[in-house]
Design a protein around this motif. Structure first.
Motif, PDB file in Angstrom:
ATOM      1  N   HIS A  11       0.835  -1.209   0.000  1.00 47.86           N
ATOM      2  CA  HIS A  11       0.000   0.000   0.000  1.00 47.86           C
ATOM      3  C   HIS A  11       0.869   1.259   0.000  1.00 47.86           C
ATOM      4  O   HIS A  11       0.548   2.243  -0.681  1.00 47.86           O
ATOM      5  CB  HIS A  11      -0.924   0.004   1.224  1.00 47.86           C
ATOM      6  N   ILE A  12       1.947   1.244   0.772  1.00 45.90           N
ATOM      7  CA  ILE A  12       2.855   2.394   0.818  1.00 45.90           C
ATOM      8  C   ILE A  12       3.446   2.650  -0.564  1.00 45.90           C
ATOM      9  O   ILE A  12       3.469   3.784  -1.058  1.00 45.90           O
ATOM     10  CB  ILE A  12       3.970   2.164   1.852  1.00 45.90           C
ATOM     11  N   LEU A  13       3.933   1.573  -1.211  1.00 48.47           N
ATOM     12  CA  LEU A  13       4.528   1.721  -2.542  1.00 48.47           C
ATOM     13  C   LEU A  13       3.511   2.278  -3.529  1.00 48.47           C
ATOM     14  O   LEU A  13       3.824   3.159  -4.341  1.00 48.47           O
ATOM     15  CB  LEU A  13       5.049   0.364  -3.026  1.00 48.47           C
ATOM     16  N   SER A  14       2.287   1.772  -3.446  1.00 56.44           N
ATOM     17  CA  SER A  14       1.238   2.223  -4.358  1.00 56.44           C
ATOM     18  C   SER A  14       0.890   3.691  -4.131  1.00 56.44           C
ATOM     19  O   SER A  14       0.779   4.472  -5.075  1.00 56.44           O
ATOM     20  CB  SER A  14      -0.007   1.344  -4.185  1.00 56.44           C
ATOM     21  N   LYS A  15       0.730   4.095  -2.875  1.00 54.74           N
ATOM     22  CA  LYS A  15       0.352   5.472  -2.565  1.00 54.74           C
ATOM     23  C   LYS A  15       1.427   6.468  -2.994  1.00 54.74           C
ATOM     24  O   LYS A  15       1.112   7.577  -3.449  1.00 54.74           O
ATOM     25  CB  LYS A  15       0.095   5.611  -1.064  1.00 54.74           C
ATOM     26  N   LEU A  16       2.678   6.082  -2.827  1.00 57.95           N
ATOM     27  CA  LEU A  16       3.763   7.011  -3.118  1.00 57.95           C
ATOM     28  C   LEU A  16       4.276   6.895  -4.550  1.00 57.95           C
ATOM     29  O   LEU A  16       5.152   7.652  -4.960  1.00 57.95           O
ATOM     30  CB  LEU A  16       4.925   6.787  -2.135  1.00 57.95           C
TER      31      LEU A  16
END
Length: 784
Positions: free
Chosen positions: A755-760
């Motif tokens: 999720h972090i990779l996707s959001k950023l």
């Protein structure tokens, strides 16, 4: 958790588990994972090699979940049971079912458990897998609130079963030999050794004096808890150094465990004998033959080397699956496909069996022949599409290639084959940090004086290249001269072309630019004549750099662009990356800084993808020079710190590109003058302390903007848990360590990171780390 795991019945919770008499070390993630699985699954099986700690893990889980099972947690020890017909009776007795006279044991067992909320731990099922599977399935079908936790070297294979492979304890990172004693002692394997050592040597601790020895002991023992505990017991009479020295014969050393445990758990050999006995005849044969591999193997290698003489080639795949299921082989996913690894302890056991069979030499020759052919194919396809896969394959097979070389040089009359193999691996040595090793193998073969003259001539210029990359121009000069003499004698244009090319590199390193250009042009002409595209590209790259150094910009650009065109026509990657690097140097000299950065970054991205540390080093150097020219001195200094670490790993500064040191020195002087000594050294230090991946991400400007800069507003898009996990990623923790730190399942941690990779908008953990580091500070890429 479901209701079964949160039961708060007032009835007394029965716990028929032995008390823990020694400390439980590590396994935080495994304990959490098994607890979570027991909340959603009625059958969980812990699998793994003997001695890995399956029983201890099961008992710890049992202790931790006992309050969730109203009618108790029960341990059924099956290791000593040799009669399958008595299985149900033994389980019933362990569950304290008193009256077994009026009905069959299995019927009494199912009737007793019909309305019970229990956890039954079936320990050591491997020799009764089929019988345990039938019993467990029957219990789960008839007792709706019962759960089964089994330990076995292979899964039971029943419906709804969740299998949890239990790995060895985590080992010290072999690429971080400088860990402090305190940091080293935090690792699971080292911590277990220390705690068990203190039981026999009070006050034992990891110190500066013994840290490397302790680390080597646990690594030699593969992180196997049983082996580590047996080794620690030997400290009653031996020093840690003596224990390490005697691990050459680990099966003799590691005996005399606790007298209260089963005989097969008292010595390492007895434990592995037990695993060996559980295998079929063909599986044992494959186990022995796989022992000739080092560092792992794939299915093709197993089929080629291990089939025949009792194993049909078409049966190898099923035998491999059998050994994986019995935890003898460990399945691992690699970029090139699935591979299999055998713990060194099991490999040594198999090798002893192979030696006893009298077949070791035959298998070693077959193994060496397979890897000689692999290296030969790699050399034939060194230029063109598919190059990344071939380079990656050789890197993965490095240990096997080394073993094959050992075999060639150990067998009388095979030194010529060894020299040919070492020479065929030239690009493997060049594109990794194995320069010194490659040079040693080639020189060993040359010293033996074996093999055809054509092979010797090729080995001489290959050895010269490796030697030039290490900065030993005198030795390289001698090799090039002999290569030229043999090339003339054999009338071999290819040999003469490479001799000319490397003569030019030697001349360039000595400041004789005109002579270097002359030699490069000679090599270029000879390689055009033979159609050797690899030699042609190398000559064009070197010619471009030489013309640039001499201030002949038009010629430098022409040679570089031709090198790019030659590579592009064949879908070639590695030579193209060096052509981009050469062009970036000249474009930087001309002042086109954006274009120079683009070329150097493209070169760096490719070299990073295949692990070519030398190419990485030169490209980062150019990016530092570009940053300094843009007056971004802090960034330039950090890049110099990053490249400092790269050159330290390669073992030679600016390997093979020594004439470019002038630009490096000018960049250092420029940054130091702009920042001042203290700020310059601090910035270099920050770059040097970055991990390799963090350094590459910084050099390629892979941060929160995707290709440069950071956006503080994106931080607010993360949840509180994601913010916490991002910070742990930046500290270098693995998914497993993050899960253990936050007491969550590893799958949950992995989901948060996705999720972090996707959001950023990122695609790597390194980008998260760089971005987190950028928060809270000014953009120091700009000069105040």
């Amino acid at each position: 958790m479901t209701a079964v795991m949160t039961s708060t019945s007032r009835s007394q919770h029965v716990c028929r588990l032995p008390a823990e008499v020694t400390s439980f070390v590590g396994r935080r993630h495994e304990v959490a994972e098994v607890r979570q699985l027991l909340s959603v699954s009625r059958a969980v099986t812990l699998t793994g090699v003997g001695g890995v700690g399956k029983t201890r893990l099961a008992l710890r889980v049992g202790h931790e979940v006992r309050r969730a099972f109203r009618d108790g947690v029960w341990l059924v020890e099956l290791a000593a049971l040799q009669c399958p017909e008595l299985l149900a009776e033994v389980v019933a007795e362990a569950l304290e079912i008193r009256d077994l006279t009026s009905t069959a044991p299995l019927a009494a067992l199912t009737e007793h458990l019909r309305d019970k909320q229990v956890l039954v731990i079936l320990d050591n099922c491997e020799h009764l897998v089929a019988e345990c599977a039938v019993l467990a399935e029957t219990l789960l079908r008839t007792a709706g609130e019962a759960r089964v936790l089994a330990t076995s070297r292979e899964a039971l294979g029943i419906g709804g079963e969740h299998v949890v492979p239990v790995p060895p304890l985590s080992l010290p990172e072999r690429r971080r030999p400088g860990l402090s004693p305190e940091a080293l002692a935090q690792g699971e394997a080292v911590r277990l050794f220390v705690e068990r050592a203190r039981a026999v040597v009070p006050g034992f601790a990891v110190t500066e004096d013994n840290r490397e020895v302790v680390a080597r002991i646990v690594c030699r023992l593969d992180g196997l808890p049983l082996a580590i505990e047996l080794a620690a017991v030997r400290l009653r009479a031996l020093s840690v150094r003596q224990v390490l020295d005697r691990l050459e014969d680990r099966f003799r050393l590691l005996r005399c465990g606790s007298r209260t445990v089963l005989p097969r758990h008292q010595t390492l050999r007895a434990l592995i004998d037990w695993s060996y006995a559980l295998c079929s005849d063909e599986e044992r044969l494959l186990w022995e033959r796989v022992s000739v591999f080092a560092g792992g193997l794939d299915l093709k290698a197993a089929e080629a080397v291990c089939s025949g003489d009792g194993i049909a080639r078409e049966d190898v795949v099923d035998l491999v699956i059998g050994l994986v299921e019995k935890s003898v082989l460990v399945r691992e996913d690699h970029r090139g496909g699935v591979r299999y690894r055998m713990l060194e302890t099991l490999r040594e056991y198999g090798r002893e069996r192979l030696v006893a069979s009298g077949r070791e030499e035959v298998l070693r020759r077959r193994h060496a022949g397979y890897y000689r052919e692999l290296a030969k194919q790699a050399r034939a396809q060194v230029f063109g599409a598919g190059q990344v896969g071939r380079f990656t394959r050789l890197q993965v097979e490095d240990a096997n290639l080394r073993a094959a070389l050992d075999t060639c040089f150990a067998v009388p009359g095979e030194s010529g084959a060894g020299l040919s193999l070492a020479t065929d691996l030239l690009y493997h040595w060049i594109t990794s940090y194995y320069l010194g090793e490659g040079r040693n193998w080639v020189e060993r073969g040359l010293a033996a004086g074996a093999g055809p003259l054509e092979v010797r001539a090729r080995a001489l210029w290959a050895g010269a290249w490796l030697t030039i990359m290490q900065g030993d121009m005198t030795a390289a000069d001698g090799m090039v001269r002999e290569a030229r003499r043999l090339g003339e004698r054999l009338e071999n244009e290819s040999v003469l072309g490479y001799a000319a090319l490397f003569s030019g590199m030697i001349a360039m390193s000595r400041g004789r630019v005109a002579e270097a250009v002359e030699r490069y042009e000679e090599g270029l002409a000879r390689h055009r004549g033979t159609g050797d595209l690899a030699g042609l590209s190398l000559a064009l790259v070197r010619l471009s750099l030489a013309h640039s150094f001499a201030g002949e910009s038009a010629r430098a650009v022409a040679a570089g662009e031709e090198a790019l065109a030659v590579s592009d026509a064949s879908g070639e990657g590695w030579h193209r990356a060096y052509a981009m690097m050469a062009l970036s140097v000249e474009v930087w000299r001309q002042g086109d800084l954006p274009r120079a950065a683009e070329l150097a970054s493209g070169s760096l991205a490719f070299d990073r993808s295949i692990g070519d540390w030398m190419g990485v080093g030169v490209s980062v150097e150019v990016l530092a020079w570009v940053a300094a020219a843009e007056r971004r001195f802090d960034r330039a200094a950090r890049l110099l710190g990053i490249v400092q670490s790269v050159w330290a790993s390669v073992g030679a500064v600016m390997s093979g590109f020594g004439h470019l040191m002038r630009y490096h020195d000018e960049c250092v002087a420029c940054c130091r003058a702009a920042l001042g000594d203290a700020a310059f050294e601090a910035a270099v230090g920050r770059g040097a302390r970055l991990s390799y991946e963090e350094g590459m991400a910084y050099a390629l400007r892979e941060d929160a903007r995707g290709r440069g800069g950071h956006d503080r507003g994106q931080w607010a898009r993360l949840t509180r848990r994601e913010t916490e996990i991002a910070a742990l990623v930046a500290r270098g923790l693995t998914n497993k360590e993050i899960a253990a730190s936050l007491v969550i399942a590893q799958r949950t941690a992995e989901g948060h990171i996705e999720h972090i990779l996707s959001k950023l908008g990122f695609h790597s953990r390194a980008q998260i780390a760089v971005w987190v580091g950028a928060r809270g500070r000014e953009d120091d890429d700009q000069v105040a």
